[in-house]
Design a protein around this motif. Structure first.
Motif, short mmCIF file in Angstrom:
data_model
loop_
_atom_site.label_atom_id
_atom_site.label_comp_id
_atom_site.label_asym_id
_atom_site.label_seq_id
_atom_site.Cartn_x
_atom_site.Cartn_y
_atom_site.Cartn_z
N LEU A 138 -1.27 -6.26 4.61
CA LEU A 138 -2.59 -6.39 3.99
C LEU A 138 -2.50 -7.13 2.66
N LYS A 139 -1.46 -6.87 1.91
CA LYS A 139 -1.27 -7.54 0.62
C LYS A 139 -1.07 -9.04 0.81
N TYR B 72 -4.58 -10.65 2.85
CA TYR B 72 -5.94 -10.24 2.52
C TYR B 72 -6.90 -11.41 2.33
N LYS B 73 -6.39 -12.57 1.88
CA LYS B 73 -7.27 -13.72 1.67
C LYS B 73 -7.85 -14.26 2.97
N SER C 19 -10.04 -11.50 4.56
CA SER C 19 -11.30 -11.35 3.81
C SER C 19 -12.28 -12.47 4.16
N TYR D 40 -10.56 -8.48 13.10
CA TYR D 40 -9.26 -8.23 12.48
C TYR D 40 -8.13 -8.34 13.50
#
Length: 278
Positions: free
Chosen positions: A25-26, A29-30, A33, A99
């Motif tokens: 996720l880190k 995330y871009k 998102s 996702y």
């Protein structure tokens, strides 16, 4: 510094599932998102608006000082809650399909080897798969809850990876249900722990975000004891809608846990089958 690619198809201990989930996720995330912003956010905003409308509607219909009116309005209130739950199921299905479509392409092509435009063709078909699977799981779990709480919990955990199996393997919903039951059975309690921790994260985040609105509601209620229905300020409803949207997006965290658990269970099963065939 080049970010390391996360290998999904790998046997993991439960601690590694959590750490690798947050690492993924880190790193991603871009693009994730951006996908959520384009394809899911409009429905999430509508979901927040519906939540506000539902709460306003319930508050306007419930008057605890009038017992007859309270009983008469129970039916419409339950109907509104049921319809809201179905709409929430639809929104979450879109989120999970978007996702998992990203993860699907990520697993097949590797990190930085694809553009977001390559994910778009998967969204519609995966969205339909997610909606269909979500409805079936919802019905099964609700049936279990009606019979008794524990069968509902058992079904929810046993079929918790149905959607990702359905999307990744594309062999039909029946196969996904059987595969989920088979894989989870081999590590039922760890899967249960993963689901519980995911839910606790969502509930904790939701509770923290709801503290300002709860304090506002208590304050308004105290100062308007004789007013029916109680009038809340506009910013209170904005906070309710915003917390609904944010809480919905945060479900990506448990979805990530389950994605890693699916590949973990799949790899473990393949290793056992390979050993037995030797």
């Amino acid at each position: 510094m080049t970010e390391k690619e996360i290998q999904f198809r790998k046997k993991r201990e439960i601690g590694d599932i959590f750490s690798d989930s947050f690492q993924f996720l880190k790193h991603e995330y871009k693009p994730v998102s951006k996908l959520v912003l384009i394809y899911v956010l409009p429905f999430l905003l509508l979901y927040g608006v519906v939540q506000v409308y539902l709460q306003k509607n319930i508050i306007s219909k419930i008057d605890f000082t009038d017992t007859e009116a309270l009983l008469a309005n129970f039916g419409p209130v339950y109907l509104n809650v049921f319809l809201f739950a179905l709409f929430g199921l639809f929104v979450q299905s879109l989120l999970i399909a978007t996702y998992y479509s990203y993860i699907e392409v990520y697993v097949k092509k590797g990190k930085d080897n694809f553009d977001l435009s390559e994910i778009t063709p998967h969204l519609f078909s995966n969205g339909l798969l997610a909606i269909g699977a979500s409805l079936v799981i919802f019905i099964v779990v609700m049936f279990g809850l009606i019979l008794c709480i524990f069968p509902g919990i058992y079904f929810a955990n046993t079929f918790s990876i149905v959607i990702i199996i359905f999307i990744f393997e594309k062999k039909g919903l029946g196969n996904a249900l059987i595969r989920s039951a088979f894989l989870v059975k081999s590590d039922w309690w760890n899967t249960f722990l993963i689901n519980i921790i995911g839910i606790v994260i969502i509930w904790t985040a939701g509770f923290l975000m709801s503290i300002p609105s709860m304090l506002t509601g208590l304050t308004v209620g105290v100062f308007n004891q004789n007013q029916t229905p109680v009038e809340y300020p506009d910013w209170y409803w904005v906070m309710i809608g915003a917390s609904t949207v944010i809480s919905s997006v945060l479900w990506i965290i448990p979805y990530t846990f389950l994605a890693f658990q699916y590949f973990n269970l799949d790899e473990r099963t393949k290793m056992v089958q390979t050993t037995e065939n030797r």
